[in-house]
Motif scaffolding. Structure first.
Motif, PDB file in Angstrom:
ATOM      1  N   SER A  58      42.121  34.180  41.460  1.00  0.00           N
ATOM      2  CA  SER A  58      41.014  35.126  40.245  1.00  0.00           C
ATOM      3  C   SER A  58      39.870  33.197  40.226  1.00  0.00           C
ATOM      4  N   GLU A  90      43.996  39.845  45.681  1.00  0.00           N
ATOM      5  CA  GLU A  90      42.718  40.662  45.135  1.00  0.00           C
ATOM      6  C   GLU A  90      42.678  42.168  45.507  1.00  0.00           C
ATOM      7  N   ASN A  92      40.025  44.540  43.793  1.00  0.00           N
ATOM      8  CA  ASN A  92      38.972  44.089  43.512  1.00  0.00           C
ATOM      9  C   ASN A  92      38.233  43.731  42.506  1.00  0.00           C
ATOM     10  N   LEU A  93      37.169  43.033  43.649  1.00  0.00           N
ATOM     11  CA  LEU A  93      36.559  41.553  43.189  1.00  0.00           C
ATOM     12  C   LEU A  93      34.629  41.545  43.277  1.00  0.00           C
ATOM     13  N   GLY A  94      33.770  42.386  41.587  1.00  0.00           N
ATOM     14  CA  GLY A  94      32.736  42.406  40.822  1.00  0.00           C
ATOM     15  C   GLY A  94      31.782  41.545  40.793  1.00  0.00           C
ATOM     16  N   ARG A  95      30.935  41.368  40.944  1.00  0.00           N
ATOM     17  CA  ARG A  95      29.941  40.195  40.253  1.00  0.00           C
ATOM     18  C   ARG A  95      31.063  39.862  39.382  1.00  0.00           C
ATOM     19  N   ARG A  96      30.988  40.452  37.831  1.00  0.00           N
ATOM     20  CA  ARG A  96      31.303  40.255  36.465  1.00  0.00           C
ATOM     21  C   ARG A  96      33.153  39.878  36.308  1.00  0.00           C
ATOM     22  N   THR A  97      33.495  41.413  36.578  1.00  0.00           N
ATOM     23  CA  THR A  97      34.850  41.099  36.550  1.00  0.00           C
ATOM     24  C   THR A  97      36.015  41.437  37.791  1.00  0.00           C
ATOM     25  N   ALA A  98      37.433  41.006  37.808  1.00  0.00           N
ATOM     26  CA  ALA A  98      37.788  41.582  39.141  1.00  0.00           C
ATOM     27  C   ALA A  98      39.336  41.869  39.022  1.00  0.00           C
ATOM     28  N   THR A  99      39.887  42.646  39.741  1.00  0.00           N
ATOM     29  CA  THR A  99      41.420  42.983  39.235  1.00  0.00           C
ATOM     30  C   THR A  99      41.806  42.347  40.301  1.00  0.00           C
ATOM     31  N   THR A 117      42.976  41.850  35.135  1.00  0.00           N
ATOM     32  CA  THR A 117      41.254  41.869  34.972  1.00  0.00           C
ATOM     33  C   THR A 117      40.798  40.594  34.784  1.00  0.00           C
ATOM     34  N   ARG A 120      34.793  37.230  35.140  1.00  0.00           N
ATOM     35  CA  ARG A 120      34.086  35.856  35.870  1.00  0.00           C
ATOM     36  C   ARG A 120      33.068  35.132  35.299  1.00  0.00           C
TER      37      ARG A 120
END
Length: 126
Positions: A58, A90, A92-99, A117, A120
Protein backbone atom coordinates in the motif's frame (compact mmCIF):
# COMPACT_ATOMS: atom_id res chain seq x y z
CA UNK A 1 11.49 4.63 -2.39
CA UNK A 2 10.00 3.01 0.72
CA UNK A 3 11.84 0.90 3.25
CA UNK A 4 11.30 -2.84 2.70
CA UNK A 5 11.61 -3.79 6.36
CA UNK A 6 11.03 -2.33 9.80
CA UNK A 7 12.11 -3.28 13.35
CA UNK A 8 8.96 -5.36 13.97
CA UNK A 9 9.45 -7.32 10.74
CA UNK A 10 13.05 -7.96 11.75
CA UNK A 11 11.99 -9.13 15.22
CA UNK A 12 9.58 -11.65 13.67
CA UNK A 13 12.06 -12.84 11.03
CA UNK A 14 10.03 -11.62 8.03
CA UNK A 15 11.92 -11.25 4.77
CA UNK A 16 10.89 -9.18 1.76
CA UNK A 17 11.10 -10.97 -1.59
CA UNK A 18 9.35 -8.40 -3.78
CA UNK A 19 7.98 -4.87 -3.68
CA UNK A 20 6.51 -3.41 -6.86
CA UNK A 21 3.76 -0.82 -7.34
CA UNK A 22 0.68 -2.39 -5.75
CA UNK A 23 2.39 -5.68 -4.88
CA UNK A 24 4.57 -7.25 -2.21
CA UNK A 25 5.74 -10.74 -1.32
CA UNK A 26 7.17 -11.64 2.09
CA UNK A 27 8.42 -14.93 3.45
CA UNK A 28 9.18 -16.47 6.84
CA UNK A 29 9.53 -19.79 8.61
CA UNK A 30 7.29 -20.67 11.56
CA UNK A 31 9.43 -21.19 14.66
CA UNK A 32 8.48 -22.77 18.00
CA UNK A 33 8.12 -19.28 19.54
CA UNK A 34 5.40 -18.51 16.97
CA UNK A 35 3.08 -21.29 18.21
CA UNK A 36 -0.13 -20.99 20.20
CA UNK A 37 -1.39 -23.20 23.06
CA UNK A 38 -2.56 -25.81 20.52
CA UNK A 39 0.90 -26.19 18.97
CA UNK A 40 -0.01 -24.48 15.70
CA UNK A 41 1.04 -21.11 14.36
CA UNK A 42 -0.43 -18.23 16.36
CA UNK A 43 -3.03 -16.19 14.50
CA UNK A 44 -1.26 -13.01 15.58
CA UNK A 45 1.91 -14.14 13.79
CA UNK A 46 -0.05 -14.83 10.59
CA UNK A 47 -1.76 -11.46 10.96
CA UNK A 48 1.58 -9.69 11.41
CA UNK A 49 2.96 -11.34 8.27
CA UNK A 50 -0.09 -10.27 6.25
CA UNK A 51 -0.09 -6.78 7.74
CA UNK A 52 3.57 -6.25 6.82
CA UNK A 53 2.86 -7.25 3.20
CA UNK A 54 -0.19 -4.94 3.26
CA UNK A 55 1.97 -2.04 4.46
CA UNK A 56 4.63 -2.56 1.81
CA UNK A 57 2.16 -2.94 -1.06
CA UNK A 58 0.00 0.00 0.00
CA UNK A 59 2.99 2.33 0.38
CA UNK A 60 4.69 1.16 -2.82
CA UNK A 61 3.41 4.06 -4.94
CA UNK A 62 5.33 6.64 -2.91
CA UNK A 63 2.20 8.09 -1.31
CA UNK A 64 2.06 7.42 2.45
CA UNK A 65 -0.84 5.11 3.33
CA UNK A 66 -2.30 4.12 6.71
CA UNK A 67 -4.75 1.33 7.50
CA UNK A 68 -8.45 2.15 7.75
CA UNK A 69 -9.76 -1.39 8.15
CA UNK A 70 -8.59 -4.99 7.96
CA UNK A 71 -10.17 -8.42 8.01
CA UNK A 72 -8.45 -11.79 8.47
CA UNK A 73 -9.74 -15.28 7.79
CA UNK A 74 -7.86 -18.40 8.89
CA UNK A 75 -8.32 -21.59 6.85
CA UNK A 76 -5.64 -24.14 7.76
CA UNK A 77 -3.42 -24.83 10.77
CA UNK A 78 0.31 -24.22 10.26
CA UNK A 79 3.02 -26.07 12.20
CA UNK A 80 6.55 -25.15 13.27
CA UNK A 81 9.06 -25.51 10.46
CA UNK A 82 6.62 -24.60 7.70
CA UNK A 83 7.61 -21.86 5.28
CA UNK A 84 5.05 -19.13 4.69
CA UNK A 85 4.65 -16.56 1.93
CA UNK A 86 2.41 -13.51 2.00
CA UNK A 87 1.33 -12.35 -1.47
CA UNK A 88 -0.17 -8.86 -1.45
CA UNK A 89 -2.01 -7.50 -4.48
CA UNK A 90 -3.82 -4.25 -5.06
CA UNK A 91 -7.51 -4.75 -5.74
CA UNK A 92 -8.47 -1.07 -6.07
CA UNK A 93 -6.43 2.12 -6.13
CA UNK A 94 -8.29 5.37 -5.67
CA UNK A 95 -7.14 8.90 -5.07
CA UNK A 96 -7.69 8.72 -1.28
CA UNK A 97 -8.23 5.01 -0.53
CA UNK A 98 -6.93 1.68 -1.79
CA UNK A 99 -7.83 -1.95 -1.07
CA UNK A 100 -5.48 -4.94 -0.93
CA UNK A 101 -5.80 -8.73 -0.82
CA UNK A 102 -3.07 -10.68 0.97
CA UNK A 103 -2.95 -14.45 0.66
CA UNK A 104 -0.84 -16.37 3.17
CA UNK A 105 0.41 -19.58 1.56
CA UNK A 106 2.31 -22.62 2.80
CA UNK A 107 3.49 -25.20 0.30
CA UNK A 108 1.06 -24.00 -2.36
CA UNK A 109 -2.01 -24.07 -0.11
CA UNK A 110 -3.71 -20.90 1.07
CA UNK A 111 -3.79 -20.96 4.89
CA UNK A 112 -5.21 -17.47 5.53
CA UNK A 113 -6.69 -14.48 3.73
CA UNK A 114 -6.33 -10.83 4.75
CA UNK A 115 -8.23 -7.92 3.21
CA UNK A 116 -7.28 -4.35 4.02
CA UNK A 117 -8.18 -0.81 3.04
CA UNK A 118 -5.86 2.17 3.47
CA UNK A 119 -6.27 5.92 3.52
CA UNK A 120 -3.74 7.56 1.23
CA UNK A 121 -2.22 10.69 2.78
CA UNK A 122 -1.06 13.72 0.85
CA UNK A 123 2.40 13.10 -0.50
CA UNK A 124 5.04 15.12 1.34
CA UNK A 125 5.86 18.34 -0.41
CA UNK A 126 2.43 18.49 -2.08
Amino acid sequence: MIATTDPYMQLLGLQTLLVEPGKAVLTTVVKPEHLNIHGSCHGGFLYSLADAAFALASNSHGTPAVALSTQMQYFKAVKAGESLEAHASEENLGRRTATYRIEIRSGGRMVALFLGTVFRLEASGS
